[in-house]
Design a protein around this motif. Structure first.
Motif, PDB file in Angstrom:
ATOM      1  N   LEU A  31       0.801  -1.221   0.000  1.00 30.40           N
ATOM      2  CA  LEU A  31       0.000   0.000   0.000  1.00 30.40           C
ATOM      3  C   LEU A  31       0.835   1.273   0.000  1.00 30.40           C
ATOM      4  O   LEU A  31       0.280   2.373  -0.075  1.00 30.40           O
ATOM      5  CB  LEU A  31      -0.936   0.021   1.216  1.00 30.40           C
ATOM      6  N   ARG A  33       2.335   2.436   2.544  1.00 33.98           N
ATOM      7  CA  ARG A  33       2.035   3.093   3.815  1.00 33.98           C
ATOM      8  C   ARG A  33       3.001   2.609   4.890  1.00 33.98           C
ATOM      9  O   ARG A  33       3.429   1.471   4.885  1.00 33.98           O
ATOM     10  CB  ARG A  33       0.602   2.795   4.265  1.00 33.98           C
ATOM     11  N   ASP A  49     -10.886   8.685   5.226  1.00 34.78           N
ATOM     12  CA  ASP A  49     -11.031   8.521   3.781  1.00 34.78           C
ATOM     13  C   ASP A  49     -11.621   7.125   3.545  1.00 34.78           C
ATOM     14  O   ASP A  49     -11.105   6.138   4.047  1.00 34.78           O
ATOM     15  CB  ASP A  49      -9.645   8.650   3.137  1.00 34.78           C
ATOM     16  N   GLU A  52      -9.245   4.453   2.594  1.00 37.94           N
ATOM     17  CA  GLU A  52      -8.232   4.123   3.596  1.00 37.94           C
ATOM     18  C   GLU A  52      -8.813   3.392   4.808  1.00 37.94           C
ATOM     19  O   GLU A  52      -8.093   2.691   5.503  1.00 37.94           O
ATOM     20  CB  GLU A  52      -7.565   5.416   4.083  1.00 37.94           C
ATOM     21  N   THR A  53     -10.088   3.546   5.048  1.00 43.16           N
ATOM     22  CA  THR A  53     -10.699   3.003   6.260  1.00 43.16           C
ATOM     23  C   THR A  53     -10.583   1.483   6.371  1.00 43.16           C
ATOM     24  O   THR A  53     -10.218   0.985   7.443  1.00 43.16           O
ATOM     25  CB  THR A  53     -12.168   3.449   6.366  1.00 43.16           C
ATOM     26  N   TRP A  55      -8.366  -0.876   5.336  1.00 44.42           N
ATOM     27  CA  TRP A  55      -7.077  -1.428   5.756  1.00 44.42           C
ATOM     28  C   TRP A  55      -6.680  -0.920   7.134  1.00 44.42           C
ATOM     29  O   TRP A  55      -6.065  -1.643   7.911  1.00 44.42           O
ATOM     30  CB  TRP A  55      -5.982  -1.180   4.718  1.00 44.42           C
ATOM     31  N   ARG A  56      -7.048   0.328   7.451  1.00 41.82           N
ATOM     32  CA  ARG A  56      -6.737   0.856   8.783  1.00 41.82           C
ATOM     33  C   ARG A  56      -7.502   0.082   9.860  1.00 41.82           C
ATOM     34  O   ARG A  56      -6.947  -0.275  10.901  1.00 41.82           O
ATOM     35  CB  ARG A  56      -7.071   2.344   8.868  1.00 41.82           C
TER      36      ARG A  56
END
Length: 143
Positions: A31, A33, A49, A52-53, A55-56
């Motif tokens: 990713l 990140r 976002d 993004e939510t 995977w977070r």
């Protein structure tokens, strides 16, 4: 001070460290990140976002569920924490505040930042470690 040599388990510690490094590398490769926990959680707390939510959330849930899964699989005894709930909540809030104040937490600076040879992360990690050493010394010898 005495060391509990029967509790010294270098192989599981080495394997755990290798898994953390592998997870950080995979997140970076997949990713692009950094696996800094304060940044990941911070991204969930501010205007998230939608892309993004997922995977977070998966990362944070994995942090919480992995020890439970390990306990079930390995039948480890439950951890003993000699503190009451208000103390633990206060400690957690202070750690979160410090992580945001320091522009990252120990995992972000120590695992990800040092692996990228970041001078800022080196300074932060040395500060974390020195503060921890001084705190343990003060609690055990001065207080």
């Amino acid at each position: 001070m005495t060391l509990d040599w029967s509790g010294f388990t270098p192989i599981p510690a080495l394997l755990g460290g290798a898994l953390i490094g592998l997870a950080a590398a995979l997140l970076l490769l997949a990713l692009g990140r950094i696996a800094g926990i304060s940044g990941i959680v911070g991204g969930l707390l501010r205007r998230p976002d939608r892309a993004e939510t997922p995977w977070r959330l998966a990362f944070v849930l994995g942090l919480g569920l992995a020890p439970l899964a390990w306990t079930l699989v390995a039948a480890l005894p439950p951890p003993r924490i000699a503190a009451d709930t208000p103390t633990l909540v206060a400690a957690g809030l202070l750690v979160g505040f410090g992580a945001r104040l320091g522009s990252g937490c120990t995992s972000g600076h120590g695992v990800c930042g040092l692996s990228r040879l970041s001078p800022r992360s080196l300074a932060a990690t040395l500060t974390f470690m020195a503060t921890g050493f001084l705190t343990v010394f003060a609690v055990r010898h001065l207080i």
